[in-house]
Scaffold this active site. Structure first.
Site, PDB file in Angstrom:
ATOM      1  N   GLU A  16      -4.309 -23.555  15.205  1.00  0.00           N
ATOM      2  CA  GLU A  16      -5.692 -23.856  14.443  1.00  0.00           C
ATOM      3  C   GLU A  16      -6.788 -24.241  15.395  1.00  0.00           C
ATOM      4  O   GLU A  16      -7.941 -23.946  15.225  1.00  0.00           O
ATOM      5  CB  GLU A  16      -5.342 -24.911  13.313  1.00  0.00           C
ATOM      6  CG  GLU A  16      -6.506 -25.154  12.479  1.00  0.00           C
ATOM      7  CD  GLU A  16      -6.044 -26.296  11.560  1.00  0.00           C
ATOM      8  OE1 GLU A  16      -5.329 -27.324  11.796  1.00  0.00           O
ATOM      9  OE2 GLU A  16      -6.730 -26.205  10.485  1.00  0.00           O
ATOM     10  N   LYS A  18       0.379  -3.696  -5.903  1.00  0.00           N
ATOM     11  CA  LYS A  18      -0.802  -4.058  -5.684  1.00  0.00           C
ATOM     12  C   LYS A  18      -1.654  -3.136  -6.253  1.00  0.00           C
ATOM     13  O   LYS A  18      -1.713  -1.902  -6.056  1.00  0.00           O
ATOM     14  CB  LYS A  18      -1.062  -3.841  -4.121  1.00  0.00           C
ATOM     15  CG  LYS A  18      -2.356  -4.000  -3.472  1.00  0.00           C
ATOM     16  CD  LYS A  18      -2.138  -3.744  -2.116  1.00  0.00           C
ATOM     17  CE  LYS A  18      -3.608  -4.071  -1.546  1.00  0.00           C
ATOM     18  NZ  LYS A  18      -3.737  -3.949   0.165  1.00  0.00           N
ATOM     19  N   ASN A  52       0.870  -1.164  -0.046  1.00  0.00           N
ATOM     20  CA  ASN A  52      -0.021   0.087   0.009  1.00  0.00           C
ATOM     21  C   ASN A  52       0.958   1.179   0.014  1.00  0.00           C
ATOM     22  O   ASN A  52       1.331   1.608   1.024  1.00  0.00           O
ATOM     23  CB  ASN A  52      -0.977   0.038   1.278  1.00  0.00           C
ATOM     24  CG  ASN A  52      -1.849  -1.345   1.125  1.00  0.00           C
ATOM     25  OD1 ASN A  52      -2.504  -1.532   0.159  1.00  0.00           O
ATOM     26  ND2 ASN A  52      -1.803  -1.928   2.420  1.00  0.00           N
ATOM     27  N   ASP A 102      -6.992 -14.991   2.377  1.00  0.00           N
ATOM     28  CA  ASP A 102      -6.053 -13.847   2.875  1.00  0.00           C
ATOM     29  C   ASP A 102      -5.182 -14.236   3.856  1.00  0.00           C
ATOM     30  O   ASP A 102      -5.679 -14.071   5.226  1.00  0.00           O
ATOM     31  CB  ASP A 102      -6.760 -12.537   3.414  1.00  0.00           C
ATOM     32  CG  ASP A 102      -6.091 -11.515   3.485  1.00  0.00           C
ATOM     33  OD1 ASP A 102      -4.609 -11.479   3.123  1.00  0.00           O
ATOM     34  OD2 ASP A 102      -6.492 -10.376   3.754  1.00  0.00           O
ATOM     35  N   GLU A 161       2.971 -16.371  -2.782  1.00  0.00           N
ATOM     36  CA  GLU A 161       3.017 -15.431  -1.600  1.00  0.00           C
ATOM     37  C   GLU A 161       2.609 -15.962  -0.295  1.00  0.00           C
ATOM     38  O   GLU A 161       1.574 -16.551  -0.162  1.00  0.00           O
ATOM     39  CB  GLU A 161       2.425 -14.249  -1.910  1.00  0.00           C
ATOM     40  CG  GLU A 161       2.647 -12.910  -0.731  1.00  0.00           C
ATOM     41  CD  GLU A 161       1.874 -11.619  -1.152  1.00  0.00           C
ATOM     42  OE1 GLU A 161       1.640 -11.498  -2.408  1.00  0.00           O
ATOM     43  OE2 GLU A 161       1.799 -11.100  -0.327  1.00  0.00           O
ATOM     44  N   GLU A 178      -8.142  -3.218  -2.776  1.00  0.00           N
ATOM     45  CA  GLU A 178      -8.491  -2.496  -1.323  1.00  0.00           C
ATOM     46  C   GLU A 178      -7.916  -1.122  -1.547  1.00  0.00           C
ATOM     47  O   GLU A 178      -7.315  -0.593  -0.569  1.00  0.00           O
ATOM     48  CB  GLU A 178      -7.491  -3.197   0.020  1.00  0.00           C
ATOM     49  CG  GLU A 178      -7.882  -4.654   0.061  1.00  0.00           C
ATOM     50  CD  GLU A 178      -7.145  -5.255   1.063  1.00  0.00           C
ATOM     51  OE1 GLU A 178      -5.821  -4.964   1.490  1.00  0.00           O
ATOM     52  OE2 GLU A 178      -7.424  -6.441   1.415  1.00  0.00           O
ATOM     53  N   ARG A 232       0.638  -8.370  -7.917  1.00  0.00           N
ATOM     54  CA  ARG A 232      -0.327  -9.268  -7.270  1.00  0.00           C
ATOM     55  C   ARG A 232      -1.483  -9.507  -7.671  1.00  0.00           C
ATOM     56  O   ARG A 232      -2.134  -8.601  -8.464  1.00  0.00           O
ATOM     57  CB  ARG A 232      -0.150  -8.533  -5.765  1.00  0.00           C
ATOM     58  CG  ARG A 232       1.150  -8.316  -5.122  1.00  0.00           C
ATOM     59  CD  ARG A 232       1.201  -7.513  -3.737  1.00  0.00           C
ATOM     60  NE  ARG A 232       0.898  -8.442  -2.703  1.00  0.00           N
ATOM     61  CZ  ARG A 232       0.085  -8.229  -1.649  1.00  0.00           C
ATOM     62  NH1 ARG A 232      -0.731  -7.032  -1.801  1.00  0.00           N
ATOM     63  NH2 ARG A 232      -0.398  -8.998  -0.683  1.00  0.00           N
ATOM     64  N   GLU A 270       0.336 -11.976  10.812  1.00  0.00           N
ATOM     65  CA  GLU A 270      -1.073 -11.388  10.937  1.00  0.00           C
ATOM     66  C   GLU A 270      -2.395 -12.169  11.587  1.00  0.00           C
ATOM     67  O   GLU A 270      -2.851 -11.668  12.460  1.00  0.00           O
ATOM     68  CB  GLU A 270      -1.499 -10.740   9.728  1.00  0.00           C
ATOM     69  CG  GLU A 270      -2.865  -9.716   9.722  1.00  0.00           C
ATOM     70  CD  GLU A 270      -3.147  -9.236   8.616  1.00  0.00           C
ATOM     71  OE1 GLU A 270      -2.434  -9.555   7.472  1.00  0.00           O
ATOM     72  OE2 GLU A 270      -4.303  -8.574   8.276  1.00  0.00           O
ATOM     73  N   ARG A 278     -15.674 -14.201  -2.193  1.00  0.00           N
ATOM     74  CA  ARG A 278     -14.235 -13.474  -2.487  1.00  0.00           C
ATOM     75  C   ARG A 278     -13.476 -14.684  -2.893  1.00  0.00           C
ATOM     76  O   ARG A 278     -12.456 -14.222  -3.588  1.00  0.00           O
ATOM     77  CB  ARG A 278     -13.875 -13.027  -1.093  1.00  0.00           C
ATOM     78  CG  ARG A 278     -12.612 -12.442  -0.997  1.00  0.00           C
ATOM     79  CD  ARG A 278     -12.371 -11.560   0.401  1.00  0.00           C
ATOM     80  NE  ARG A 278     -11.244 -11.596   0.452  1.00  0.00           N
ATOM     81  CZ  ARG A 278     -10.511 -10.673   1.422  1.00  0.00           C
ATOM     82  NH1 ARG A 278     -11.163 -10.240   2.201  1.00  0.00           N
ATOM     83  NH2 ARG A 278      -9.158 -10.677   1.679  1.00  0.00           N
TER      84      ARG A 278
HETATM   85  C1  BDP Z   1      -4.205  -8.301   4.272  1.00  0.00           C
HETATM   86  C2  BDP Z   1      -3.665  -7.332   5.089  1.00  0.00           C
HETATM   87  C3  BDP Z   1      -3.664  -5.961   4.553  1.00  0.00           C
HETATM   88  C4  BDP Z   1      -2.641  -6.049   3.378  1.00  0.00           C
HETATM   89  C5  BDP Z   1      -3.246  -6.746   2.373  1.00  0.00           C
HETATM   90  C6  BDP Z   1      -2.517  -7.138   1.064  1.00  0.00           C
HETATM   91  O1  BDP Z   1      -4.797  -7.123   6.547  1.00  0.00           O
HETATM   92  O2  BDP Z   1      -3.066  -5.025   5.624  1.00  0.00           O
HETATM   93  O3  BDP Z   1      -2.714  -4.551   2.801  1.00  0.00           O
HETATM   94  O4  BDP Z   1      -3.431  -8.085   3.051  1.00  0.00           O
HETATM   95  O5  BDP Z   1      -2.055  -8.417   0.947  1.00  0.00           O
HETATM   96  O6  BDP Z   1      -3.978  -9.458   4.886  1.00  0.00           O
HETATM   97  O7  BDP Z   1      -2.325  -6.373   0.365  1.00  0.00           O
END
Ligand code: BDP
EC number: 3.2.1.139
Length: 671
Positions: A503, A281, A202, A364, A386, A285, A318, A392, A335
């Protein structure tokens, strides 16, 4: 060139003791004048000085030879290894007649060979070893930093960072002392990593300028990583021609835009001749992208690929593209389908130096996801997989969660059935990429045991077939040199099954999420349920799970080739651990394991929280046997893990007891 040792920073898997065996010997280096060869000489000199060995001159007797195959004056033991091409970054290691030899075609191979000798320790100087070639299985082995120059009001400086601030920037400027960056490069080289992207995908305003007027900062970082064979990459903002170049468009087919990228990229290479390339990216988002101009992602990626091609650079584009503003009431959207829907039709349309970077799962970075079907769908496209080393969704480096076993499963997954190609084969010409977990924390990774994930990432990117349990032992051996059997066994026991433990106490059976919105730490079963993000579990009074079948659901199972399309479609055959990812089932549906879904949820949540407590108990046995500061840091994290695991257990169990009305068959206390 000096070997970076940073005071007050934990040496991770490269404590001076790691070089005791090699450093106590007579070592001959026959390299060239490249940066990595210079590094090998510096490493050898440093190790010998510490451990009483000596740097040998050509012609002198020696115990270890590190040589380029093209070097003049190879001793007989090295000449004996000359033969078929070893290949880029590879090396041959052998021991014969009391001499250990590393032979490589290029200096990077020499460097990797040196670290292999360190990994072997005394074993490198014991019995004879037949010549064995070591070559990286995946071409690009890269870490993406989600670092910002400035501190973001919500995310902090490192997005999804759990280890303090950036190792590159402080107070809005490049750090004055970059020794730590070099030490990081050294750690990475010892695992085989050869590329780093230094800023967040980002791309905010300050970081966008790294491409132009702040390029000097990138060059300074590149200078620190180059000696360790690591190329620097930049995340760039697709709208840069507008925001940095003053143009009124970023249309990838517009001549002025293409021209701007060509010129800008040319300047990057004038400053950093071995620059790796870009990471993008786009249309994801909220990031800008080619959709705004009615263009495809291939158009966008190819424009950048064309600008990079004359310089040998690549663009990592990406595939994490989906609608994050979806209508949660609309059950026809999914999604999980998005990346395949967007990208599979573009197969064959990407330039050779455009690499499509695909998250391992379709959602994700969850604790458990099926492998992304995009990886199987694009035979005519260079792909990179990736992973997320930064935890996270796997405990944010407060929980012990060794991810080697998960990554090993992903890399070994065979879309087309047993005997067919694995994910690692598909990605061989592209690479393996992961979001880094380091920051300016004295242990690098917040939780000292999270270092093992960084280590395992590099090792698996080099050799995906390695056993993750063996990698763990390797890491333990290097990081805790001279540790007793008790320490080593205890660490192994605490960490080896920790992903599955995590898990067990979090979202069940592959359904994912159930985390607190925003920061994603801790349980919140319905946190994302009625939001636009597309991350739902659909629990109601009758059942739970997402119907992704072709027969009655979103049709996502159809994105897989056979046999998996059929396996996932079938309620009877779908693996238990992914059942709720693919199917919506009643609570009393019986799993292949023989228990019902709801009973499985209760059982695993009790077990998971208990196992977390067991991990803490195991650690307590080590008081007095490991460094006290490290002990205390781990202890504090384990207290939090145990607390959080109980919170997960109670929220998840209570939720499903109330939804289903089905009591625990074993009569345990559920609130
Ligand atoms: C998500 C994250 C976000 C990232 C996004 C990404 O929460 O902060 O910007 O992936 O991979 O898991 O672009």
């Amino acid at each position: 060139m000096t070997v970076p040792h940073v005071p007050d920073v934990h040496p991770a898997w490269l404590p001076p003791e790691a070089f005791r065996a090699a450093g106590a010997r007579r070592v001959l280096v026959l390299g060239d004048d490249s940066a990595p060869a210079e590094t090998v000489r510096a490493e050898v000199a440093d190790a010998c000085e510490r451990h009483g060995g000596a740097v040998a001159a050509p012609g002198e007797a020696c115990d270890l030879v590190l040589a380029l195959s093209s070097a003049a004056g190879l001793p007989a033991e090295a000449r004996a290894l000359l033969g078929p091409e070893i290949g880029a970054e590879g090396f041959v290691l052998a021991r014969r007649d009391g001499v250990t030899v590393v032979l490589a075609d290029d200096p990077a191979g020499l460097l990797y060979g040196w670290f292999e000798v360190a990994r072997l320790g005394e074993a490198a100087f014991g019995e004879a070893r037949p010549a064995r070639a070591h070559r990286p299985a995946l071409r690009r082995r890269m870490l993406d930093h989600w670092d910002n120059i400035d501190v973001h009001p919500v995310m902090g400086q490192v997005e999804r960072g759990y280890s303090g601030g950036s190792i590159f920037w402080l107070d809005g400027a490049l750090r004055a002392d970059l020794t730590r960056v070099r030490a990081y490069g050294r750690l990475l080289a010892a695992t085989g990593v050869n590329a780093v992207a230094i800023n967040n995908v980002n791309v905010h305003t300050a970081e966008a300028h790294l491409l132009t007027d702040r390029l000097g900062e990138v060059a300074a970082v590149a200078a620190e990583l180059r000696p360790y064979g690591i190329r620097v990459h930049l995340s760039v903002n697709f709208a840069s021609p507008i925001t940095l170049g003053g143009l009124d468009s970023a249309d990838p087919l517009d001549e002025a835009v293409r021209e701007w990228w060509t010129r800008t990229t040319g300047r990057v290479y004038e400053t950093i001749p071995d620059f790796g390339g870009y990471v993008v990216k786009a249309d994801s988002e909220g990031q800008p992208g080619p959709f705004a101009y009615g263009r495809s992602h291939a158009d966008g990626a190819n424009m950048l690929a064309d600008a990079l091609a004359p310089h040998g650079g690549v663009v990592f584009w990406r595939a994490f593209v989906y609608n994050h503003r979806q209508d949660w009431r609309d059950r026809s959207t999914d999604r999980a389908r998005a990346a395949h829907d967007h990208f599979a039709p573009l197969d064959g349309r990407f330039r050779d130096n455009a690499i499509l970077q695909v998250k391992y799962g379709p959602m994700d970075f969850q604790t458990r996801e099926p492998v992304s079907p995009v990886i199987a769908a694009m035979p005519a496209t260079r792909l990179a997989v990736e992973l997320q080393v930064t935890q996270e969704y796997t405990g944010q480096q407060r929980h012990v969660c060794y991810l080697g076993p998960m990554w090993s499963e992903v890399l070994g997954f065979r879309f087309w059935g047993p005997g067919e190609r694995a994910v690692a084969d598909v990605a061989a010409g592209g690479g393996l990429v992961a979001v880094s977990n380091v920051g300016d924390d004295p242990y690098w990774t917040g939780h000292p045991l999270a270092q093992a994930n960084l280590y395992a990432f590099g090792r698996l990117a080099w050799s995906p077939e390695l056993d993750p349990a063996a990698i763990l032992d390797e890491w333990i051996g290097l990081t805790f040199p001279g540790a007793s059997g008790l320490v080593r066994d205890t660490l192994h026991e605490m960490m080896d099954g920790s992903w599955e433990t995590y898990e067990r106490y979090t979202a069940p059976l592959g359904v994912g999420f159930m985390v607190r919105p925003g920061h994603h730490y801790g349980p919140d079963v319905d946190g994302y349920e009625y939001t636009p993000w597309g991350t739902y579990h659909f629990a109601d009074r009758d059942g739970v799970g997402v119907d992704r079948t072709r027969a009655t659901g979103t049709g996502y199972t159809g994105q897989y080739p056979a046999p998996w399309s059929e396996v996932y479609e079938s309620l009877a055959e779908c693996p238990d651990e992914l059942l709720l990812f693919f199917h919506h089932v009643p609570y009393e549906h019986v799993l292949q394991s023989g228990v019902t879904v709801v009973q499985h949820i209760y059982d695993t949540h009790f077990a998971g929280a208990e196992e977390a407590a067991g991990i803490r108990l195991a650690w307590e046995k080590l008081a007095g046997s490991v460094d006290p500061a490290l002990y205390a840091r781990v202890q504090e994290r384990l207290d939090e893990q145990v607390r959080c695991a109980e919170e997960w257990r109670d929220q998840v169990n209570t939720y499903f007891l109330r939804k289903s009305g089905v009591p625990d068959a074993r009569g345990r206390q559920i609130y």
